[in-house]
Design a protein around this motif. Structure first.
Motif, PDB file in Angstrom:
ATOM      1  N   PHE A   1      20.224  10.245 -12.639  1.00 29.33           N
ATOM      2  CA  PHE A   1      20.123  11.859 -12.517  1.00 29.33           C
ATOM      3  C   PHE A   1      20.749  12.385 -11.238  1.00 29.33           C
ATOM      4  O   PHE A   1      20.533  11.940 -10.276  1.00 29.33           O
ATOM      5  CB  PHE A   1      18.913  12.408 -13.224  1.00 29.33           C
ATOM      6  CG  PHE A   1      18.533  12.259 -14.597  1.00 29.33           C
ATOM      7  CD1 PHE A   1      18.990  13.165 -15.475  1.00 29.33           C
ATOM      8  CD2 PHE A   1      17.781  11.114 -14.924  1.00 29.33           C
ATOM      9  CE1 PHE A   1      18.638  12.935 -16.865  1.00 29.33           C
ATOM     10  CE2 PHE A   1      17.510  10.779 -16.391  1.00 29.33           C
ATOM     11  CZ  PHE A   1      17.803  11.626 -17.146  1.00 29.33           C
TER      12      PHE A   1
ATOM     13  N   ASP B   1      16.170   6.621 -18.806  1.00 30.03           N
ATOM     14  CA  ASP B   1      16.996   6.119 -17.990  1.00 30.03           C
ATOM     15  C   ASP B   1      17.223   4.626 -18.359  1.00 30.03           C
ATOM     16  O   ASP B   1      16.371   3.778 -18.536  1.00 30.03           O
ATOM     17  CB  ASP B   1      16.419   6.154 -16.657  1.00 30.03           C
ATOM     18  CG  ASP B   1      16.041   7.513 -16.102  1.00 30.03           C
ATOM     19  OD1 ASP B   1      15.456   8.565 -16.978  1.00 30.03           O
ATOM     20  OD2 ASP B   1      15.842   7.824 -14.855  1.00 30.03           O
TER      21      ASP B   1
ATOM     22  N   TYR C   1      23.798  -1.717 -17.631  1.00 33.32           N
ATOM     23  CA  TYR C   1      23.148  -2.373 -18.744  1.00 33.32           C
ATOM     24  C   TYR C   1      23.287  -1.537 -19.848  1.00 33.32           C
ATOM     25  O   TYR C   1      22.714  -1.623 -20.877  1.00 33.32           O
ATOM     26  CB  TYR C   1      21.557  -2.634 -18.471  1.00 33.32           C
ATOM     27  CG  TYR C   1      21.231  -3.773 -17.632  1.00 33.32           C
ATOM     28  CD1 TYR C   1      20.845  -4.966 -18.111  1.00 33.32           C
ATOM     29  CD2 TYR C   1      21.309  -3.742 -16.063  1.00 33.32           C
ATOM     30  CE1 TYR C   1      20.601  -6.158 -17.314  1.00 33.32           C
ATOM     31  CE2 TYR C   1      20.989  -4.902 -15.412  1.00 33.32           C
ATOM     32  CZ  TYR C   1      20.573  -5.807 -16.048  1.00 33.32           C
ATOM     33  OH  TYR C   1      20.300  -7.140 -15.082  1.00 33.32           O
TER      34      TYR C   1
ATOM     35  N   GLN D   1      24.415  -1.251 -24.423  1.00 31.42           N
ATOM     36  CA  GLN D   1      23.909  -2.452 -25.046  1.00 31.42           C
ATOM     37  C   GLN D   1      22.341  -2.450 -25.801  1.00 31.42           C
ATOM     38  O   GLN D   1      21.845  -3.454 -26.102  1.00 31.42           O
ATOM     39  CB  GLN D   1      23.728  -3.702 -24.053  1.00 31.42           C
ATOM     40  CG  GLN D   1      24.938  -3.895 -23.168  1.00 31.42           C
ATOM     41  CD  GLN D   1      24.666  -4.815 -21.833  1.00 31.42           C
ATOM     42  OE1 GLN D   1      24.463  -5.819 -22.238  1.00 31.42           O
ATOM     43  NE2 GLN D   1      24.593  -4.129 -20.703  1.00 31.42           N
TER      44      GLN D   1
ATOM     45  N   ALA E   1      18.371   1.470 -24.036  1.00 26.49           N
ATOM     46  CA  ALA E   1      17.703   2.721 -24.042  1.00 26.49           C
ATOM     47  C   ALA E   1      16.991   2.881 -25.575  1.00 26.49           C
ATOM     48  O   ALA E   1      16.078   3.436 -25.896  1.00 26.49           O
ATOM     49  CB  ALA E   1      18.490   3.734 -23.967  1.00 26.49           C
ATOM     50  N   ALA E   2      17.726   2.290 -26.612  1.00 25.38           N
ATOM     51  CA  ALA E   2      17.258   2.447 -27.944  1.00 25.38           C
ATOM     52  C   ALA E   2      16.182   1.499 -28.301  1.00 25.38           C
ATOM     53  O   ALA E   2      15.082   1.989 -28.820  1.00 25.38           O
ATOM     54  CB  ALA E   2      18.289   1.779 -29.014  1.00 25.38           C
TER      55      ALA E   2
ATOM     56  N   THR F   1      14.291  16.938 -24.755  1.00 19.66           N
ATOM     57  CA  THR F   1      15.223  18.094 -24.482  1.00 19.66           C
ATOM     58  C   THR F   1      16.489  17.109 -24.147  1.00 19.66           C
ATOM     59  O   THR F   1      16.146  16.235 -23.287  1.00 19.66           O
ATOM     60  CB  THR F   1      15.118  19.099 -23.514  1.00 19.66           C
ATOM     61  OG1 THR F   1      14.419  18.575 -22.132  1.00 19.66           O
ATOM     62  CG2 THR F   1      14.127  20.164 -24.089  1.00 19.66           C
TER      63      THR F   1
ATOM     64  N   TYR G   1      20.299  11.170 -30.193  1.00 19.54           N
ATOM     65  CA  TYR G   1      18.904  11.452 -30.449  1.00 19.54           C
ATOM     66  C   TYR G   1      18.731  11.389 -32.208  1.00 19.54           C
ATOM     67  O   TYR G   1      17.595  11.171 -32.619  1.00 19.54           O
ATOM     68  CB  TYR G   1      18.175  12.314 -29.790  1.00 19.54           C
ATOM     69  CG  TYR G   1      18.070  11.899 -28.349  1.00 19.54           C
ATOM     70  CD1 TYR G   1      17.411  10.645 -28.083  1.00 19.54           C
ATOM     71  CD2 TYR G   1      18.810  12.436 -27.351  1.00 19.54           C
ATOM     72  CE1 TYR G   1      17.257  10.433 -26.578  1.00 19.54           C
ATOM     73  CE2 TYR G   1      18.784  12.252 -25.985  1.00 19.54           C
ATOM     74  CZ  TYR G   1      18.049  10.954 -25.656  1.00 19.54           C
ATOM     75  OH  TYR G   1      17.773  10.513 -24.369  1.00 19.54           O
TER      76      TYR G   1
HETATM   77  C1  LIG Z   1      21.607   7.978 -22.048  1.00 18.64           C
HETATM   78  C2  LIG Z   1      21.111   6.547 -21.605  1.00 18.64           C
HETATM   79  C3  LIG Z   1      19.651   6.455 -21.381  1.00 18.64           C
HETATM   80  C4  LIG Z   1      21.673   5.516 -22.766  1.00 18.64           C
HETATM   81  O1  LIG Z   1      21.525   4.223 -22.452  1.00 18.64           O
HETATM   82  P1  LIG Z   1      22.006   2.927 -23.046  1.00 18.64           P
HETATM   83  O2  LIG Z   1      20.999   1.840 -22.904  1.00 18.64           O
HETATM   84  O3  LIG Z   1      23.357   2.901 -22.877  1.00 18.64           O
HETATM   85  O4  LIG Z   1      21.916   3.584 -24.541  1.00 18.64           O
HETATM   86  P2  LIG Z   1      21.935   2.737 -25.829  1.00 18.64           P
HETATM   87  O5  LIG Z   1      22.757   1.539 -25.645  1.00 18.64           O
HETATM   88  O6  LIG Z   1      20.771   2.597 -26.556  1.00 18.64           O
HETATM   89  O7  LIG Z   1      23.034   3.566 -26.634  1.00 18.64           O
HETATM   90  C5  LIG Z   1      24.481   3.848 -26.382  1.00 18.64           C
HETATM   91  C6  LIG Z   1      24.550   4.897 -27.108  1.00 18.64           C
HETATM   92  O8  LIG Z   1      24.502   6.246 -26.562  1.00 18.64           O
HETATM   93  C7  LIG Z   1      25.331   7.246 -26.632  1.00 18.64           C
HETATM   94  N1  LIG Z   1      25.506   7.547 -25.321  1.00 18.64           N
HETATM   95  C8  LIG Z   1      25.322   7.420 -24.105  1.00 18.64           C
HETATM   96  N2  LIG Z   1      25.819   7.908 -23.143  1.00 18.64           N
HETATM   97  C9  LIG Z   1      26.377   9.006 -23.566  1.00 18.64           C
HETATM   98  C10 LIG Z   1      27.263   9.927 -22.973  1.00 18.64           C
HETATM   99  N3  LIG Z   1      27.364  10.309 -21.737  1.00 18.64           N
HETATM  100  N4  LIG Z   1      27.983  10.769 -23.821  1.00 18.64           N
HETATM  101  C11 LIG Z   1      27.970  10.502 -25.311  1.00 18.64           C
HETATM  102  N5  LIG Z   1      27.114   9.583 -25.930  1.00 18.64           N
HETATM  103  C12 LIG Z   1      26.507   8.809 -25.000  1.00 18.64           C
HETATM  104  C13 LIG Z   1      26.444   6.706 -27.371  1.00 18.64           C
HETATM  105  O9  LIG Z   1      26.168   7.059 -28.884  1.00 18.64           O
HETATM  106  C14 LIG Z   1      26.226   5.060 -27.117  1.00 18.64           C
HETATM  107  O10 LIG Z   1      26.991   4.568 -28.101  1.00 18.64           O
HETATM  108  P3  LIG Z   1      28.255   3.838 -28.038  1.00 18.64           P
HETATM  109  O11 LIG Z   1      28.123   2.882 -26.866  1.00 18.64           O
HETATM  110  O12 LIG Z   1      28.591   3.238 -29.263  1.00 18.64           O
HETATM  111  O13 LIG Z   1      29.263   4.998 -27.746  1.00 18.64           O
HETATM  112  C15 LIG Z   1      21.833   6.083 -20.084  1.00 18.64           C
HETATM  113  O14 LIG Z   1      23.386   6.314 -20.402  1.00 18.64           O
HETATM  114  C16 LIG Z   1      21.477   6.927 -19.054  1.00 18.64           C
HETATM  115  O15 LIG Z   1      20.551   6.236 -18.378  1.00 18.64           O
HETATM  116  N6  LIG Z   1      22.320   8.020 -18.657  1.00 18.64           N
HETATM  117  C17 LIG Z   1      21.665   8.849 -17.489  1.00 18.64           C
HETATM  118  C18 LIG Z   1      20.461   9.523 -17.714  1.00 18.64           C
HETATM  119  C19 LIG Z   1      20.276  10.319 -19.084  1.00 18.64           C
HETATM  120  O16 LIG Z   1      21.476  11.190 -19.263  1.00 18.64           O
HETATM  121  N7  LIG Z   1      19.542  10.076 -19.773  1.00 18.64           N
HETATM  122  C20 LIG Z   1      19.155  10.994 -20.976  1.00 18.64           C
HETATM  123  C21 LIG Z   1      18.367  12.164 -20.728  1.00 18.64           C
HETATM  124  S1  LIG Z   1      18.133  13.285 -22.069  1.00 18.64           S
END
Ligand SMILES: CC(C)(COP(=O)(O)OP(=O)(O)OC[C@H]1O[C@@H](n2cnc3c(N)ncnc32)[C@H](O)[C@@H]1OP(=O)(O)O)[C@@H](O)C(=O)NCCC(=O)NCCS
Length: 165
Positions: free
Chosen positions: A25, A96, A101, A104, A107-108, A129, A138
């Motif tokens: 962040f 986060d 990583y 993949q 986060a899910a 939020t 989400y």
């Molecule tokens: C958001 C976050 C937690 C996702 O983690 P992750 O382990 O990559 O999530 P998953 O693998 O379960 O899911 C990936 C999906 O999330 C969505 N996604 C992740 N980041 C995205 C972005 N910046 N914009 C749009 N969609 C996004 C997509 O649908 C993606 O699927 P895809 O790869 O088929 O496009 C990670 O990117 C992160 O830590 N980001 C920075 C912090 C943040 O913004 N946290 C959310 C606060 S509300």
């Protein structure tokens, strides 16, 4: 999909959790180390971490308090005295995953375990939020978009999301 363990946070995870938050962040939105210390003390049951099974490295986390409020409001983030252990709604303060990583399903996995915690503890809803670009993500877990949040955390625009359990 990396081999990942999802487990409850331990006090010794504090430094790494704060480090991950500062990677994930911008400074205006990132919770501080002090804030995480208070959260781990106040609601450790609602603080899960993801660990890479191959090297025991922490790669992500999810955390939140419990409230009777129908939406997240900014004081919740800063003051753990707003945590109501027998409240109706579990909140998500942050999700986060470090960039190496991402996309993949880590986060899910964290989110699914967190939702299970809400169900097991008989909460009515999970609240979070998020920014507009993550609304669809989400929604894929069943959250419903309730529109613009009153939160201006970090000066950003946020949307209120609710998942009925
Ligand atoms: C958001 C976050 C937690 C996702 O983690 P992750 O382990 O990559 O999530 P998953 O693998 O379960 O899911 C990936 C999906 O999330 C969505 N996604 C992740 N980041 C995205 C972005 N910046 N914009 C749009 N969609 C996004 C997509 O649908 C993606 O699927 P895809 O790869 O088929 O496009 C990670 O990117 C992160 O830590 N980001 C920075 C912090 C943040 O913004 N946290 C959310 C606060 S509300």
């Amino acid at each position: 999909m990396p081999a990942v363990i999802i487990r409850k946070v331990k006090p010794e995870d504090l430094d790494r959790v704060a480090e991950i938050e500062s990677i994930c962040f911008p400074a205006a939105e990132a919770a501080s180390r002090n804030s995480f210390q208070a959260r781990i003390a106040a609601f450790p049951d609602y603080f899960l971490v993801a660990e890479d099974k191959t090297n025991a490295k922490l790669i992500g986390f999810i955390n939140g308090c419990v409230t009777n409020s129908p939406v997240i409001y900014d004081e919740l983030f800063y003051d753990t005295s707003h945590h109501i252990p027998d409240g109706q709604n579990l909140t998500v303060f942050g999700l986060d995953v470090i960039s190496e990583y991402r996309r993949q399903g880590v986060a899910a996995q964290l989110m699914k375990h967190f939702i299970q915690l809400g169900k097991k503890s008989n909460r009515k809803n999970v609240l979070l939020t998020c920014k507009e670009e993550l609304v669809h993500y989400y929604e894929s877990f069943g959250y419903v978009n309730q529109g613009r949040s009153q939160s201006n955390h970090g000066g950003a625009i946020w949307y209120d999301m609710i998942l009925a359990l």
